[in-house]
Motif scaffolding. Structure first.
Motif, PDB file in Angstrom:
ATOM      1  N   GLY A 187     -52.072  80.540   2.628  1.00 56.03           N
ATOM      2  CA  GLY A 187     -51.041  79.521   2.468  1.00 56.03           C
ATOM      3  C   GLY A 187     -49.880  79.710   3.414  1.00 56.03           C
ATOM      4  O   GLY A 187     -49.226  78.748   3.805  1.00 56.03           O
ATOM      5  N   VAL A 188     -49.603  80.958   3.783  1.00 60.64           N
ATOM      6  CA  VAL A 188     -48.507  81.233   4.705  1.00 60.64           C
ATOM      7  C   VAL A 188     -48.814  80.623   6.064  1.00 60.64           C
ATOM      8  O   VAL A 188     -47.985  79.931   6.672  1.00 60.64           O
ATOM      9  N   LEU A 189     -50.023  80.859   6.558  1.00 60.20           N
ATOM     10  CA  LEU A 189     -50.419  80.339   7.863  1.00 60.20           C
ATOM     11  C   LEU A 189     -50.522  78.823   7.846  1.00 60.20           C
ATOM     12  O   LEU A 189     -49.994  78.138   8.724  1.00 60.20           O
ATOM     13  N   SER A 190     -51.179  78.277   6.827  1.00 62.72           N
ATOM     14  CA  SER A 190     -51.346  76.822   6.771  1.00 62.72           C
ATOM     15  C   SER A 190     -50.008  76.119   6.536  1.00 62.72           C
ATOM     16  O   SER A 190     -49.785  75.020   7.053  1.00 62.72           O
ATOM     17  N   GLY A 191     -49.107  76.742   5.800  1.00 60.75           N
ATOM     18  CA  GLY A 191     -47.790  76.141   5.586  1.00 60.75           C
ATOM     19  C   GLY A 191     -46.983  76.065   6.865  1.00 60.75           C
ATOM     20  O   GLY A 191     -46.310  75.068   7.124  1.00 60.75           O
ATOM     21  N   ASN A 192     -47.045  77.123   7.687  1.00 65.28           N
ATOM     22  CA  ASN A 192     -46.322  77.103   8.963  1.00 65.28           C
ATOM     23  C   ASN A 192     -46.916  76.091   9.929  1.00 65.28           C
ATOM     24  O   ASN A 192     -46.188  75.396  10.639  1.00 65.28           O
ATOM     25  N   VAL A 193     -48.240  76.010   9.965  1.00 65.39           N
ATOM     26  CA  VAL A 193     -48.882  75.025  10.845  1.00 65.39           C
ATOM     27  C   VAL A 193     -48.534  73.614  10.392  1.00 65.39           C
ATOM     28  O   VAL A 193     -48.172  72.759  11.204  1.00 65.39           O
TER      29      VAL A 193
END
Length: 191
Positions: free
Chosen positions: A162-168
C-alpha cells in the motif's frame, strides 16, 4: 574635401547610429507580436484559483517539506521515531543504507530548489513553467518509489504494498490534475 565623422555622442551622430542600429534612442518601436495560436489574453472571467494555490502555497510548502525531509535523511533522524537511532540502523544494515539516505537527502534538497524555481516561473507565466511542474511531480514520485524499492533490496524487509501503490497513485493523480488544468491555460504562458 574630407569631412570628419562626428564622434561625440549626440542625437543622430554616427556613434548613436552604431549603438542603436540606425534607430534613434527613444524611437517608437512596433508592438510585440505574439506567437501564432496564443492571441488570447487573461480575461476577468478566467479562473486561476488552482494556479494561485500552487504559486502562493503549494510549491512553497513542497519546498519546505523537501528541505525538512532532506535534513532528516541527512542527519539520520528519520529512524528516531521507530525506537532506534541512526547508528544502530546503519550498524545492522550497513553503509549501503547510509549512502542511500545521503542520496535521498541530496535529491530532496535539489527538489526543493527546483520547486522554488518552478514556483517563480509559474508566477511570472514563463513558457516552460507548466512542463517544469510536471517534471517536479514526476521527480518527487520517482525519488519516493526508488527509495522504497531500494530499502527493500538493501534490508530484505518487505514493506507494505500500500505504501508503494499510494505514492504512485498520489503522484499520478497530481500529475493528471496539473496537466488537465494547465493544458486549458497554456495561452497564458507566453513570457
Amino acid at each position: 574635401m574630407y569631412q570628419a565623422q562626428q564622434t561625440e555622442p549626440g542625437y543622430g551622430s554616427t556613434l548613436d547610429q552604431e549603438r542603436y542600429g540606425g534607430r534613434q534612442p527613444y524611437e517608437e518601436r512596433a508592438p510585440y507580436e505574439r506567437r501564432p495560436g496564443r492571441e488570447r489574453r487573461l480575461e476577468p472571467g478566467d479562473k486561476l484559483k488552482w494556479h494561485h494555490f500552487l504559486v502562493y502555497f503549494g510549491l512553497w510548502a513542497s519546498a519546505v517539506v523537501n528541505v525538512v525531509t532532506g535534513l532528516s535523511y541527512f542527519s539520520g533522524s528519520i529512524y528516531e521515531g521507530e525506537g532506534a537511532n541512526a547508528e544502530l540502523v546503519y550498524f545492522v544494515f550497513g553503509n549501503e543504507l547510509k549512502a542511500l539516505d545521503m542520496t535521498v537527502a541530496i535529491c530532496s534538497f535539489a527538489l526543493a530548489v527546483f520547486a522554488v524555481i518552478t514556483c517563480l516561473r509559474l508566477m511570472r507565466f514563463r513558457v516552460a513553467a507548466p512542463v517544469m511542474l510536471y517534471i517536479l511531480s514526476i521527480a518527487n514520485t520517482v525519488v519516493v518509489i526508488a527509495y522504497i524499492v531500494l530499502v527493500q533490496v538493501i534490508t530484505d524487509v518487505p514493506l507494505e504494498s500500500g505504501v508503494l501503490s499510494g505514492n504512485v497513485a498520489g503522484g499520478l493523480i497530481g500529475l493528471v490534475i496539473n496537466y488537465t488544468y494547465y493544458k486549458k491555460r497554456m495561452y497564458l504562458f507566453v513570457n
